[in-house]
Design a protein around this motif. Structure first.
Motif, PDB file in Angstrom:
ATOM      1  N   ILE A   3      33.760  36.792  38.243  1.00 37.85           N
ATOM      2  CA  ILE A   3      33.262  35.196  39.060  1.00 37.85           C
ATOM      3  C   ILE A   3      32.441  35.668  39.852  1.00 37.85           C
ATOM      4  N   LEU A   5      30.681  33.818  42.904  1.00 40.57           N
ATOM      5  CA  LEU A   5      30.715  32.941  43.848  1.00 40.57           C
ATOM      6  C   LEU A   5      29.133  32.532  44.469  1.00 40.57           C
ATOM      7  N   ARG A  17      36.723  37.675  47.980  1.00 45.06           N
ATOM      8  CA  ARG A  17      36.694  38.384  47.335  1.00 45.06           C
ATOM      9  C   ARG A  17      37.888  39.762  47.213  1.00 45.06           C
ATOM     10  N   GLU A  21      39.160  39.906  44.044  1.00 40.33           N
ATOM     11  CA  GLU A  21      39.203  41.024  43.015  1.00 40.33           C
ATOM     12  C   GLU A  21      40.104  42.526  44.062  1.00 40.33           C
ATOM     13  N   MET A  28      33.449  39.610  41.484  1.00 39.24           N
ATOM     14  CA  MET A  28      33.315  38.607  41.628  1.00 39.24           C
ATOM     15  C   MET A  28      31.507  39.040  42.343  1.00 39.24           C
ATOM     16  N   HIS A  30      28.704  37.806  44.209  1.00 37.47           N
ATOM     17  CA  HIS A  30      28.513  36.530  45.810  1.00 37.47           C
ATOM     18  C   HIS A  30      27.286  36.676  46.098  1.00 37.47           C
TER      19      HIS A  30
END
Length: 225
Positions: A3, A5, A17, A21, A28, A30
């Motif tokens: 993903i 973010l 997270r 995660e 993830m 970020h």
């Protein structure tokens, strides 16, 4: 599942997270600005984008048409404090797949994330089987026969990536992107260690699959002869 973010609020990012995660075994990445998101969103390996609206460099929904114009078809869920009906309509009409107002219950976000991953034009079977090993995509379970396989989060992500491409060589770079976020500290032998442990577990459970190394290139999962 990996993903992206796009969120500038540290506490929200940390909570997501922890949920995605640590609790649900996803990877993830970020970023905090539209500019950074636009730079990385086209990279292979992402399954969905979670996008805040109120970002330091503008309204996050303006990123949606820019990504769509570049051919990025990833599901995008807007997560924002701007939850009035006109805001939700604007987000959906500009090309987002879903719109969730803050504050929200984490389980609802997870359900919406799974829902946008099940697009009508996604023809992948819900259950993938190689030998006695099965991957249930909806439940996110790895099974040997009817018994869940005991895997760490990283081992699960490696095996998921190999199962999705069973019978084909998966380059090391693709596996690394599927398993490690760009903030992770990675040792040179980390991937090989995960593969080695997976082989032992699959053999112990008589899964009737093998993970072959394609020297210098990657790995291949296939049914055992």
């Amino acid at each position: 599942m990996r993903i992206l973010l796009v969120e500038d609020e540290p506490r929200m990012a940390a909570a997501l997270r922890a949920g995605l995660e640590i609790k649900h075994g996803m990877v993830m990445d970020h970023v905090t600005t539209m500019a950074d998101a636009e730079m990385v969103a086209g990279n292979p390996g992402y399954d969905a984008i979670l996008l805040d609206r109120q970002l330091p460099d503008g309204d996050g929904i303006q990123l949606v048409p820019r990504l769509r114009g570049r051919g990025v078809t990833l599901p995008i869920i807007v997560i924002t404090a701007k939850g009035e009906v006109p805001d939700r309509i604007a987000g959906l009409e500009i090309g987002a797949d879903d719109y969730l107002a803050k504050p929200f219950v984490f389980d609802e976000l997870l359900a919406r994330l799974r829902a946008v991953m099940r697009r009508p034009n996604d023809l992948r079977p819900n259950r993938m089987v190689v030998g006695r090993l099965a991957f249930d995509q909806a439940a996110r379970d790895m099974l040997v026969g009817d018994t869940p396989l005991d895997l760490t989060r990283r081992e699960f992500l490696v095996l998921e990536c190999l199962m999705r491409r069973a019978g084909r060589m998966v380059p090391r770079a693709v596996l690394m992107e599927a398993v490690f976020g760009f903030d992770d500290e990675i040792q040179s032998n980390a991937l090989d260690s995960h593969i080695s442990r997976l082989r032992r577990k699959l053999e112990a459970e008589e899964a009737r699959v093998v993970i072959n190394v394609v020297r210098g290139l990657g790995y291949l999962l296939r049914e055992a002869p």
